[in-house]
Design an enzyme around this catalytic site. Structure first.
Site, PDB file in Angstrom:
ATOM      1  N   ASP A  14       6.160   4.406   6.890  1.00  0.00           N
ATOM      2  CA  ASP A  14       6.305   3.389   7.938  1.00  0.00           C
ATOM      3  C   ASP A  14       7.637   3.471   8.677  1.00  0.00           C
ATOM      4  O   ASP A  14       8.165   2.467   9.151  1.00  0.00           O
ATOM      5  CB  ASP A  14       6.132   1.973   7.347  1.00  0.00           C
ATOM      6  N   LYS A  17       6.772   6.977  12.583  1.00  0.00           N
ATOM      7  CA  LYS A  17       6.333   8.341  12.932  1.00  0.00           C
ATOM      8  C   LYS A  17       5.408   8.355  14.147  1.00  0.00           C
ATOM      9  O   LYS A  17       5.561   9.179  15.054  1.00  0.00           O
ATOM     10  CB  LYS A  17       5.617   8.974  11.723  1.00  0.00           C
ATOM     11  N   GLY A  41      -0.896   4.267   8.573  1.00  0.00           N
ATOM     12  CA  GLY A  41      -1.090   3.363   9.701  1.00  0.00           C
ATOM     13  C   GLY A  41       0.045   3.643  10.654  1.00  0.00           C
ATOM     14  O   GLY A  41       1.186   3.283  10.381  1.00  0.00           O
ATOM     15  N   HIS A  42      -0.242   4.370  11.730  1.00  0.00           N
ATOM     16  CA  HIS A  42       0.801   4.800  12.663  1.00  0.00           C
ATOM     17  C   HIS A  42       0.672   4.000  13.954  1.00  0.00           C
ATOM     18  O   HIS A  42      -0.340   4.085  14.648  1.00  0.00           O
ATOM     19  CB  HIS A  42       0.682   6.299  12.936  1.00  0.00           C
ATOM     20  N   GLN A 222       2.815   9.058   5.402  1.00  0.00           N
ATOM     21  CA  GLN A 222       3.611   8.538   4.291  1.00  0.00           C
ATOM     22  C   GLN A 222       5.074   8.955   4.469  1.00  0.00           C
ATOM     23  O   GLN A 222       5.537   9.058   5.577  1.00  0.00           O
ATOM     24  CB  GLN A 222       3.053   8.979   2.926  1.00  0.00           C
ATOM     25  N   ALA A 297       0.854  -1.997   8.440  1.00  0.00           N
ATOM     26  CA  ALA A 297       0.005  -1.804   9.616  1.00  0.00           C
ATOM     27  C   ALA A 297      -1.472  -1.743   9.219  1.00  0.00           C
ATOM     28  O   ALA A 297      -2.358  -2.066  10.018  1.00  0.00           O
ATOM     29  CB  ALA A 297       0.410  -0.525  10.349  1.00  0.00           C
ATOM     30  N   THR A 299      -2.723  -2.685   5.688  1.00  0.00           N
ATOM     31  CA  THR A 299      -3.112  -3.678   4.681  1.00  0.00           C
ATOM     32  C   THR A 299      -2.552  -5.065   4.985  1.00  0.00           C
ATOM     33  O   THR A 299      -2.977  -6.040   4.371  1.00  0.00           O
ATOM     34  CB  THR A 299      -2.584  -3.249   3.302  1.00  0.00           C
ATOM     35  N   SER A 409      15.788   4.973  18.204  1.00  0.00           N
ATOM     36  CA  SER A 409      14.761   4.074  18.724  1.00  0.00           C
ATOM     37  C   SER A 409      15.283   2.646  18.672  1.00  0.00           C
ATOM     38  O   SER A 409      15.850   2.220  17.664  1.00  0.00           O
ATOM     39  CB  SER A 409      13.492   4.226  17.893  1.00  0.00           C
TER      40      SER A 409
HETATM   41  P1  GDP Z   1       4.593   4.912  10.795  1.00  0.00           P
HETATM   42  O1  GDP Z   1       3.584   4.710   9.719  1.00  0.00           O
HETATM   43  O2  GDP Z   1       5.728   5.758  10.354  1.00  0.00           O
HETATM   44  O3  GDP Z   1       3.995   5.420  12.083  1.00  0.00           O
HETATM   45  O4  GDP Z   1       5.202   3.472  11.108  1.00  0.00           O
HETATM   46  P2  GDP Z   1       4.378   2.083  11.224  1.00  0.00           P
HETATM   47  O5  GDP Z   1       3.632   2.073  12.501  1.00  0.00           O
HETATM   48  O6  GDP Z   1       3.614   1.800   9.981  1.00  0.00           O
HETATM   49  O7  GDP Z   1       5.576   1.031  11.208  1.00  0.00           O
HETATM   50  C1  GDP Z   1       6.582   1.044  12.165  1.00  0.00           C
HETATM   51  C2  GDP Z   1       6.584  -0.314  12.890  1.00  0.00           C
HETATM   52  O8  GDP Z   1       7.788  -0.489  13.570  1.00  0.00           O
HETATM   53  C3  GDP Z   1       5.503  -0.454  13.933  1.00  0.00           C
HETATM   54  O9  GDP Z   1       5.092  -1.795  14.004  1.00  0.00           O
HETATM   55  C4  GDP Z   1       6.210  -0.026  15.216  1.00  0.00           C
HETATM   56  O10 GDP Z   1       5.633  -0.602  16.377  1.00  0.00           O
HETATM   57  C5  GDP Z   1       7.564  -0.580  14.982  1.00  0.00           C
HETATM   58  N1  GDP Z   1       8.694   0.148  15.594  1.00  0.00           N
HETATM   59  C6  GDP Z   1       8.858   1.498  15.707  1.00  0.00           C
HETATM   60  N2  GDP Z   1      10.091   1.784  16.193  1.00  0.00           N
HETATM   61  C7  GDP Z   1      10.701   0.601  16.377  1.00  0.00           C
HETATM   62  C8  GDP Z   1      12.011   0.229  16.824  1.00  0.00           C
HETATM   63  O11 GDP Z   1      12.857   1.052  17.148  1.00  0.00           O
HETATM   64  N3  GDP Z   1      12.290  -1.111  16.866  1.00  0.00           N
HETATM   65  C9  GDP Z   1      11.377  -2.069  16.523  1.00  0.00           C
HETATM   66  N4  GDP Z   1      11.748  -3.337  16.586  1.00  0.00           N
HETATM   67  N5  GDP Z   1      10.150  -1.750  16.084  1.00  0.00           N
HETATM   68  C10 GDP Z   1       9.823  -0.442  16.004  1.00  0.00           C
HETATM   69  P1  IMO Z   2       2.337   5.767   6.742  1.00  0.00           P
HETATM   70  O1  IMO Z   2       1.806   7.119   7.146  1.00  0.00           O
HETATM   71  C1  IMO Z   2       3.777   3.222   3.504  1.00  0.00           C
HETATM   72  C2  IMO Z   2       1.918   3.814  -0.425  1.00  0.00           C
HETATM   73  C3  IMO Z   2       1.053   2.701  -0.976  1.00  0.00           C
HETATM   74  C4  IMO Z   2       1.258   2.903  -2.473  1.00  0.00           C
HETATM   75  C5  IMO Z   2       1.332   4.429  -2.589  1.00  0.00           C
HETATM   76  C6  IMO Z   2       0.017   5.083  -2.984  1.00  0.00           C
HETATM   77  O2  IMO Z   2       1.817   4.655   7.579  1.00  0.00           O
HETATM   78  O3  IMO Z   2       3.815   5.803   6.624  1.00  0.00           O
HETATM   79  P2  IMO Z   2      -2.257   5.572  -1.707  1.00  0.00           P
HETATM   80  O4  IMO Z   2      -3.220   4.647  -1.021  1.00  0.00           O
HETATM   81  O5  IMO Z   2      -1.700   6.633  -0.837  1.00  0.00           O
HETATM   82  O6  IMO Z   2      -2.813   6.137  -2.982  1.00  0.00           O
HETATM   83  O7  IMO Z   2      -1.025   4.612  -2.157  1.00  0.00           O
HETATM   84  O8  IMO Z   2       1.728   4.903  -1.324  1.00  0.00           O
HETATM   85  N1  IMO Z   2       1.526   4.296   0.924  1.00  0.00           N
HETATM   86  C7  IMO Z   2       2.209   4.033   2.033  1.00  0.00           C
HETATM   87  N2  IMO Z   2       3.307   3.252   2.235  1.00  0.00           N
HETATM   88  N3  IMO Z   2       3.246   3.931   4.518  1.00  0.00           N
HETATM   89  C8  IMO Z   2       2.162   4.719   4.331  1.00  0.00           C
HETATM   90  O9  IMO Z   2       1.679   5.526   5.294  1.00  0.00           O
HETATM   91  C9  IMO Z   2       1.579   4.767   3.055  1.00  0.00           C
HETATM   92  N4  IMO Z   2       0.521   5.419   2.527  1.00  0.00           N
HETATM   93  C10 IMO Z   2       0.515   5.130   1.220  1.00  0.00           C
HETATM   94  O10 IMO Z   2       1.506   1.438  -0.556  1.00  0.00           O
HETATM   95  O11 IMO Z   2       2.520   2.400  -2.843  1.00  0.00           O
HETATM   96 MG    MG Z   3       2.637   3.133   8.702  1.00  0.00          MG
END
Ligand code: GDP
Ligand code: IMO
Ligand code: MG
Length: 425
Positions: A14, A17, A41-42, A222, A297, A299, A409
């Protein structure tokens, strides 16, 4: 110039990415996912719209780029159908732009049930998985019992029935009750839906593109601290999330890898169980969570929050061979008078900057405290506007990790992204 760059998370996932892959996509011809599945969840935001992608690469919103789901990914056809249909409904038809490797493994409805059953059996020691069947699917892959995308063109009914029967035996032995009638129906519809896409010999497909001079951006899912080998085992996911995973998950040689973008938040989060040395179980942690909207994003679970952990980041930089750093969510720390960065762990009274084998107990983080920047970062458009304290924070991180921070960012929107230039570039 090498033509395969990798972008991946250096923390516990999270990091942001999806946002940065979307921003960088115009510089590439191809975007490819190489591991993980719908546990990811991207999130992407642009023109006032927000999208969350799970299995589909984050390159799909930028023109007619080629997007690939590689062999290292585990694919749930029912969730994939949902995701692709939602995108189609917003005007993003992917059928001509998304290619899926025959060798990607399928997540079966019973894999999801097994995920839940194994978690229940672990009780308090549960991993806190996303419940998407990730672990059981990779387990079947490694134990040579998996079902692959390419199988849907063979005697699929028999292959499916055999795998399902195996899972049912295990679930019976665990005394776990379940009902997959509805899920199985949706899943079979997902299998039919998959046939609308071009299913390819992914390794040949991507290497031919490279031979034609095309450039590829690999999108990690991840984060490094969730890597099955090097993460905080057993509280990890079931794939190799590090840069090496891009080679095995797509069929590209290590010699083709160019830049490795390592992405991290200006602080640190973790979702699910497992150790987290810099976790803040106090009002500072709550403040970061509230301001950063730190809820999953996929769960919706609360993300645990803490200060940046440079010991863990240094380990991640080493494992991935990071050449360029990307710092996310700088705006979330905007109103702190001081910010902290973990520079060492004290393990049984001895300080170390080497990430230990076991971080589950006895770790006391040692912090450096730096002045906060106390400036609204969200409207900044160039590094020239950065306050002195913010530059000092970046320099501190760069000096510790030995790698330059090239992108910062300052908000969730595509536009809220600032490149940093080094003299001579
Ligand atoms: P990913 O799984 O690595 O793609 O990241 P996620 O989407 O799960 O979580 C990142 C969260 O932070 C999302 O809700 C994005 O919209 C938000 N986000 C990303 N970059 C920034 C930033 O620079 N500032 C803020 N406030 N939110 C951001
Ligand atoms: P993105 O790509 C954050 C965590 C789960 C759990 C462990 C194992 O959005 O960054 P799994 O379902 O993969 O067997 O769960 O990994 N986990 C993540 N945490 N971001 C993710 O993906 C994750 N994908 C799995 O919460 O601790
Ligand atoms: Mg994510």
């Amino acid at each position: 110039m090498k033509s395969v760059d990798v972008l991946l998370g250096l923390q516990w996932g999270d990091e942001g990415k999806g946002k940065v892959v979307d921003v960088l996509t115009p510089r590439y011809d191809v975007v490819a996912r190489f591991q993980g599945g719908p546990n990811a969840g991207h999130t992407l935001e642009f023109e006032g719209q927000k999208y969350v992608l799970r299995s589909i690469p984050s390159g799909i919103f930028q023109g007619d780029k080629i997007n690939i789901i590689g062999n290292g990914v585990v694919l749930d056809p029912a969730l994939f159908k949902q995701e692709a249909e939602q995108l189609a409904a917003t005007g993003h038809d992917l059928t001509k732009r998304l290619y899926i490797s025959k060798k990607a493994h399928l997540i079966l409805p019973t894999h999801r049930v097994l995920d839940a059953a194994y978690e229940a059996a672990k009780g308090a020691a549960k991993v806190g998985t996303t419940g998407k069947g990730i672990g059981p699917t990779y387990t079947d892959k490694a134990s040579r019992n998996g079902v692959r995308v390419g199988d849907i063109f063979g005697d699929f009914a028999t292959i499916y029935a055999k795998a399902k029967a195996r899972h049912e035996d295990i679930l019976r032995s665990l005394g776990y009750s379940y009902d997959i009638t509805e899920a199985e129906k949706e899943w079979m519809e997902g299998i039919d839906y998959l046939k609308r896409f071009t299913i390819v010999d992914g390794e040949f497909f991507v290497n031919h593109l490279l031979d034609e001079g095309k450039s590829v951006l690999c999108e990690g899912a991840q984060g490094t601290m969730l890597d099955v080998d090097f993460g905080s085992y057993p509280f990890v996911t079931s794939s190799n999330t590090i840069s090496a995973g891009a080679c095995t998950g797509l069929g590209v040689s290590p010699r083709r890898i160019g830049d490795v973008y390592g992405i991290f938040k200006a602080y640190c989060t973790r979702v699910g169980s497992g150790p987290f040395p810099t976790e803040l179980d106090d009002e500072v942690g709550d403040k970061i969570r509230d301001k950063g909207h730190e809820y999953g994003a996929v769960t919706g679970r609360k993300r645990r929050c803490g200060w940046i952990d440079l010991v863990a980041l240094k380990y991640a930089v080493m494992l991935n061979g990071v050449t360029k750093l990307i710092m996310m969510k700088s705006d979330i720390l905007d109103d702190f008078a001081t910010v902290k960065a973990c520079v060492a762990y004290e393990v049984n009274g001895v300080e170390t900057d080497q990430f230990p084998y076991d971080i589950s107990t006895g770790i006391r983080p040692v912090y450096a405290e730096l002045p906060g920047w106390q400036t609204d970062m969200t409207r900044m458009t160039s590094e020239d506007e950065f306050p002195e304290e913010f530059n000092a924070y970046i320099s501190f991180i760069e000096d510790y990790l030995g790698v330059p921070v090239k992108i910062v960012s300052v908000g969730p929107d595509r536009e809220q992204t600032i490149e940093r230039y080094t003299e001579g570039e």
